[in-house]
Each structure stands twice: as C-alpha cells, then as structure tokens.
Enzyme design. Structure first.
Site, PDB file in Angstrom:
ATOM      1  N   ASP A  73       0.848  -1.187   0.000  1.00  0.00           N
ATOM      2  CA  ASP A  73       0.000   0.000   0.000  1.00  0.00           C
ATOM      3  C   ASP A  73       0.884   1.237   0.000  1.00  0.00           C
ATOM      4  O   ASP A  73       2.090   1.168   0.268  1.00  0.00           O
ATOM      5  CB  ASP A  73      -0.922  -0.011   1.229  1.00  0.00           C
ATOM      6  CG  ASP A  73      -2.066   0.991   1.101  1.00  0.00           C
ATOM      7  OD1 ASP A  73      -2.195   1.630   0.040  1.00  0.00           O
ATOM      8  OD2 ASP A  73      -2.818   1.157   2.078  1.00  0.00           O
ATOM      9  N   LYS A  74       0.235   2.359  -0.280  1.00  0.00           N
ATOM     10  CA  LYS A  74       0.909   3.658  -0.241  1.00  0.00           C
ATOM     11  C   LYS A  74       0.100   4.546   0.681  1.00  0.00           C
ATOM     12  O   LYS A  74      -1.127   4.419   0.735  1.00  0.00           O
ATOM     13  CB  LYS A  74       0.919   4.224  -1.663  1.00  0.00           C
ATOM     14  CG  LYS A  74       1.600   5.514  -1.831  1.00  0.00           C
ATOM     15  CD  LYS A  74       0.842   6.766  -2.160  1.00  0.00           C
ATOM     16  CE  LYS A  74      -0.589   6.910  -2.296  1.00  0.00           C
ATOM     17  NZ  LYS A  74      -1.089   8.296  -2.329  1.00  0.00           N
ATOM     18  N   HIS A  75       0.770   5.414   1.417  1.00  0.00           N
ATOM     19  CA  HIS A  75       0.028   6.379   2.226  1.00  0.00           C
ATOM     20  C   HIS A  75       0.613   7.762   1.998  1.00  0.00           C
ATOM     21  O   HIS A  75       1.837   7.934   1.994  1.00  0.00           O
ATOM     22  CB  HIS A  75       0.127   6.019   3.712  1.00  0.00           C
ATOM     23  CG  HIS A  75      -0.634   6.980   4.583  1.00  0.00           C
ATOM     24  ND1 HIS A  75      -2.002   6.953   4.671  1.00  0.00           N
ATOM     25  CD2 HIS A  75      -0.218   8.013   5.356  1.00  0.00           C
ATOM     26  CE1 HIS A  75      -2.406   7.914   5.489  1.00  0.00           C
ATOM     27  NE2 HIS A  75      -1.335   8.573   5.912  1.00  0.00           N
ATOM     28  N   SER A  76      -0.275   8.731   1.817  1.00  0.00           N
ATOM     29  CA  SER A  76       0.198  10.102   1.635  1.00  0.00           C
ATOM     30  C   SER A  76      -0.210  10.917   2.860  1.00  0.00           C
ATOM     31  O   SER A  76      -1.285  10.701   3.425  1.00  0.00           O
ATOM     32  CB  SER A  76      -0.443  10.684   0.373  1.00  0.00           C
ATOM     33  OG  SER A  76      -0.511  12.087   0.461  1.00  0.00           O
ATOM     34  N   THR A 118      -9.179  10.577  -0.377  1.00  0.00           N
ATOM     35  CA  THR A 118      -9.489   9.638  -1.463  1.00  0.00           C
ATOM     36  C   THR A 118     -10.928   9.120  -1.385  1.00  0.00           C
ATOM     37  O   THR A 118     -11.591   8.924  -2.401  1.00  0.00           O
ATOM     38  CB  THR A 118      -8.482   8.469  -1.420  1.00  0.00           C
ATOM     39  OG1 THR A 118      -7.186   9.026  -1.521  1.00  0.00           O
ATOM     40  CG2 THR A 118      -8.685   7.496  -2.551  1.00  0.00           C
ATOM     41  N   ARG A 130      -6.661  14.193  20.142  1.00  0.00           N
ATOM     42  CA  ARG A 130      -5.492  15.009  19.745  1.00  0.00           C
ATOM     43  C   ARG A 130      -5.911  16.201  18.902  1.00  0.00           C
ATOM     44  O   ARG A 130      -5.373  17.302  19.037  1.00  0.00           O
ATOM     45  CB  ARG A 130      -4.503  14.152  18.939  1.00  0.00           C
ATOM     46  CG  ARG A 130      -3.714  13.175  19.791  1.00  0.00           C
ATOM     47  CD  ARG A 130      -2.934  12.211  18.910  1.00  0.00           C
ATOM     48  NE  ARG A 130      -2.023  12.884  18.014  1.00  0.00           N
ATOM     49  CZ  ARG A 130      -1.700  12.439  16.794  1.00  0.00           C
ATOM     50  NH1 ARG A 130      -2.204  11.311  16.342  1.00  0.00           N
ATOM     51  NH2 ARG A 130      -0.868  13.113  16.038  1.00  0.00           N
ATOM     52  N   SER A 148       0.053   6.686  14.782  1.00  0.00           N
ATOM     53  CA  SER A 148      -1.311   6.807  14.262  1.00  0.00           C
ATOM     54  C   SER A 148      -1.397   6.266  12.828  1.00  0.00           C
ATOM     55  O   SER A 148      -2.232   5.430  12.500  1.00  0.00           O
ATOM     56  CB  SER A 148      -1.728   8.280  14.317  1.00  0.00           C
ATOM     57  OG  SER A 148      -2.917   8.488  13.628  1.00  0.00           O
ATOM     58  N   LYS A 166      -2.313   1.491   8.907  1.00  0.00           N
ATOM     59  CA  LYS A 166      -1.790   0.858   7.690  1.00  0.00           C
ATOM     60  C   LYS A 166      -1.380  -0.583   7.967  1.00  0.00           C
ATOM     61  O   LYS A 166      -1.645  -1.477   7.170  1.00  0.00           O
ATOM     62  CB  LYS A 166      -0.600   1.668   7.153  1.00  0.00           C
ATOM     63  CG  LYS A 166      -1.033   2.935   6.451  1.00  0.00           C
ATOM     64  CD  LYS A 166      -1.656   2.622   5.099  1.00  0.00           C
ATOM     65  CE  LYS A 166      -2.590   3.674   4.608  1.00  0.00           C
ATOM     66  NZ  LYS A 166      -3.277   3.343   3.358  1.00  0.00           N
TER      67      LYS A 166
HETATM   68  N1  URA Z   1      -2.881  11.453   9.858  1.00  0.00           N
HETATM   69  C1  URA Z   1      -3.116  10.426  10.713  1.00  0.00           C
HETATM   70  O1  URA Z   1      -3.707   9.412  10.343  1.00  0.00           O
HETATM   71  N2  URA Z   1      -2.687  10.559  11.965  1.00  0.00           N
HETATM   72  C2  URA Z   1      -2.029  11.631  12.429  1.00  0.00           C
HETATM   73  O2  URA Z   1      -1.662  11.667  13.574  1.00  0.00           O
HETATM   74  C3  URA Z   1      -1.797  12.693  11.530  1.00  0.00           C
HETATM   75  C4  URA Z   1      -2.233  12.574  10.233  1.00  0.00           C
END
Ligand code: URA
Length: 433
Positions: free
Chosen positions: A79-82, A119, A167, A182, A187
């Site tokens: 996977d990719k996360h941005s 997305t 938070r 987080s 992920k």
């Molecule tokens: N995106 C997240 O999923 N968690 C964070 O703490 C900040 C951005």
C-alpha cells in the site's frame, strides 16, 4: 495498572514499558480510560517525546486494538500512504497500476478535512461505489481486481480513532512519534508486506518545512521496518496543486484520463510513477528502478491498469462502464467560470493551502468530520508552476453551484496564483528515505 500512574510517569519524562503502553491502549479501546486521560497522556507524550522502542510499542498496541487483516496471496500485499495535499489523486491510479503489475493493494483511505482532500470523498463521487463494503466484499475485490480502495472500518485500529479525535481538539497533532504510531497502526492493520509513504512538504502540506517532513519520513520508515513491514518513503513537493484538477468528481475524472493515457500532467505523472517504482522495488518484483519503471509504463500503455480500476469500481458497486462514460455517473456543477491571470508572465508560486481552503468555500471539502460535501465543485485545467500565461487565456476554471459563489471564489483564486517574471523550476520528488 492505574492509568493516572502511567500518565504521571510519562509526565515525569520516564520511559514507559510495553506493559504500561498496552494497558493504557487497552483501556482506550475498552473505554475504561476517559478522553481527559487520553488528552493528558498525549500532551505528556507531545512534550516529552517517545523513545524508538516506546513508539514501536505504541504502534503495535494501537494496531492490535482491533482486527489485523491476513491475506493468503502468492504475491506481495502493498500500500501507499500520503500525508495529504491539494489535488492529490495518486491513490486512485497507483492502486490499479500496482495491481496490474501483479501486486495486491488493500488500500484503507480517509476523508478530507480542511484544505486537504481525501481519497474516499473522491470515490464517493462515483454512483454506486461502496466505500464501506463488508469484509467479504473488500476481500473479494482485492482478490479479483488486485486492488480495493475503501474506508477505515470500525474494527480497524479503533484505539487510533479515539486518540486522534482527542489530539485533534487538544493541540497534540503535531508530534512525530504520535503521527508515526497513528498512521502506521492503521496501515499495518491492513496486513501489508510493504508500505510506501508519500510525505508531502510545502505550503499545501501538513508539514510545510522540509526538515520536519524529513523527520516524519525517517521516523515512519525506521519504526515500520523495525516492526517488520518493509517501508520506504519519498518526500514530495506540495508547493502547488498536484495535477490539473482539485475537487472530488473532477479528480476522479482526471485519474481516469491518466489511466487512459490522455491529458497527462507532468508533476502528477512524476509523483505517481516514482511511488509505483518505490512499491515495486520494496516488494522485490523489480530488481531495479529501470525495470520497475518499464513495468509501470507497460501496464499504463496496454490499458491493464485502467482495466483494474474498472474492475474495482464494478465489484464495489459502481457502474460496469464507468471508465467508458465517467461523466454519466458523477454529478457536475451548473456553473463553470474561467479565471484569468492579472498580468503576463510565468506561474511562479501558488498559495496551495489557501487554494485547498477555497474548495471548502465551494462546499467541496469540510471543516468538521461530520459535514456533508458537494462532490461536483472544484477547479479544472489548473495551470502549473512554470507555465507561461497571458491575460486572455484561462489559467483555471471554477466549478460552482451558482454564479455568485463562482465569482467570489474566482476572485480569491486569482490572488493565490502568483505570476512572476521567471518560470519556477524544481522536481516534484525531493528525497528518498
Ligand atoms: N494522519 C493520521 O492518520 N494521523 C495523524 O496523527 C496525523 C495525520
């Protein structure tokens, strides 16, 4: 264990044991621990930091607070996360490209908030597409299409859901170990073999400054690899909108055009291909960057990636002929107003965050997680950094529900696109971790 004693130890700058972290996170999931205690603990963590081991323990504990998916495929699950930006529709094309290259991509995505798009909101533009399918349908889609882009379920990293909500309203978002735990908890709960991070930096990103973005990239890569999920990161530029569109349906349309090989924006292409190459290297299905890039280009040219996208949409409840007629299945705005540059020259900068916020003005993004949005509004034919412009050719179009809204946003948008005497230069991909 007594929660306030664990908080006290962190407040006093002591290192928490795995047992203490597990106990605190279990209390969050079971709701024995209150929001006030989460706020106190995250503020203590924010102020006093976490060691590498504490960050690993927190990530694992949050990952294990809910379901952890398991896959039985004969090819790597990636996977990719941005970290989020404006006009970032890379996920929409990267999932199908990697699937067409033989990988499996169970992509759990989020919604947009504030100036950054999400997305899921983009995919919600597509008639019938289910962003929250059953587990069975999610698994079937990954199995048959090779990729499925869906939303976070109730059962995936539920501790993060509570911690993040606290938070968000207690000024503890900007902590590198908390962000690391987080993002990775969600992920890694998806059962990945490899992860590629797109850490954005610039005036439209969560991290504006390159040093902060580099620290976040380094932290995520270090912690994920320690846990055993092969991970790399690219630092990419977010000092301008990515691609030619901003707005949900408009971005899906651009993604489909990209997969068809039509109307390709060069920076969007650069970032997409670089992240795909990274994923193919990370999962060892390509021996080097040249081979990886050639695989990516092959599945784009042959239409195999478009076919994967089409299959994913149909399996998740969308129209079977969506890629042939995308405009038939997404709403469009009644008003389309051109915006002109106020002088001749080159596009030298953009106030990207403010451009993202103008989508909120058009109701195309939200400022509260529960707000509903208008999927049709946004911007198209967005000029790019370095473009030569005059005062007679539109530099962008505003798509709005009425002419007052369009005129107001068009005026503001013109101010956010800076015209200078020299073309801006620079690569969209800045560094690799
Ligand atoms: N995106 C997240 O999923 N968690 C964070 O703490 C900040 C951005």
């Amino acid at each position: 264990m007594i929660p306030q004693e664990i908080i006290r130890r962190k407040r006093n700058k002591q290192i928490l044991s795995k047992e203490e972290i597990d106990s605190f996170v279990e209390g969050i999931t079971s709701e024995d621990i209150s929001d006030a205690q989460i706020a106190a603990m995250t503020m203590a963590m924010f102020l006093n930091g976490l060691s590498g081991k504490e960050t690993v323990d927190l990530t694992l504990s949050m990952r294990d607070s809910g379901d952890v998916l398991k896959w039985n495929f004969d090819a790597p699950v990636v996977d990719k996360h941005s970290t989020g930006g404006v006009g970032d529709k890379v996920s929409l094309v990267l999932g199908p490209i990697l699937a067409a290259c033989g990988l499996y991509v169970p992509m759990i995505s989020g919604r947009g908030l504030g100036h950054t798009g999400g997305t899921l909101d983009k995919l919600d533009s597509v008639e019938g597409y289910q962003t929250t399918p059953s587990n069975e349908l999610f698994k079937k889609t990954v199995q048959e299409a090779g990729c499925a882009i869906i939303g976070q379920t109730q059962h995936l990293a539920p501790a993060d859901k509570r911690i993040y909500a606290v938070r968000d309203v207690c000024a503890t978002v900007e902590s590198i170990p908390l962000i690391t735990a987080s993002i990775l908890s969600k992920k890694l709960a998806a059962g990945l073999d490899c992860l590629v991070m797109d850490v954005k930096c610039g005036n439209g990103a969560f991290m504006e400054n390159e040093a902060d973005a580099a620290n976040l990239a380094d932290s995520i890569v270090r912690i994920a690899n320690t846990i055993g999920t092969k991970t790399s990161a690219l630092l990419t530029d977010m000092n301008s909108v990515l691609g030619k569109t901003v707005g949900n349906a408009l971005e899906v349309f651009e993604a489909v055009e990209y997969l068809k090989g039509q109307d390709i924006d060069s920076r969007f292409d650069e970032v997409t291909k670089a992240l795909c190459v990274e994923a193919l290297l990370c999962s060892k299905v390509a021996a080097n960057s040249k081979e990886a890039l050639s695989k990516v280009e092959k599945v784009l040219k042959s239409g195999a990636a478009l076919e994967r996208f089409s299959k994913m949409v149909a399996l998740l409840g969308g129209p079977a002929d969506f890629v042939e007629h995308p405009k038939n299945y997404m709403s469009s705005s009644p008003v389309k107003q051109p915006v002109f540059a106020n002088k001749e020259g080159y596009v030298s900068a953009m106030n990207t965050r403010d451009i993202g916020l103008l989508l909120v003005e058009l109701k195309g993004s939200r400022t509260h997680p529960l707000h509903t949005i208008d999927h049709a509004t946004g911007f198209s034919c967005f000029c790019q950094l370095g473009d030569k412009v005059d005062t007679k050719t539109p530099i962008v179009y505003v798509h709005a529900q009425n002419s007052e809204q369009a005129a107001f946003v068009a005026r503001k948008l013109q101010e956010q696109i800076i015209i200078g005497e020299r073309p801006a230069v620079g690569s969209a991909v800045l560094r690799r971790f």
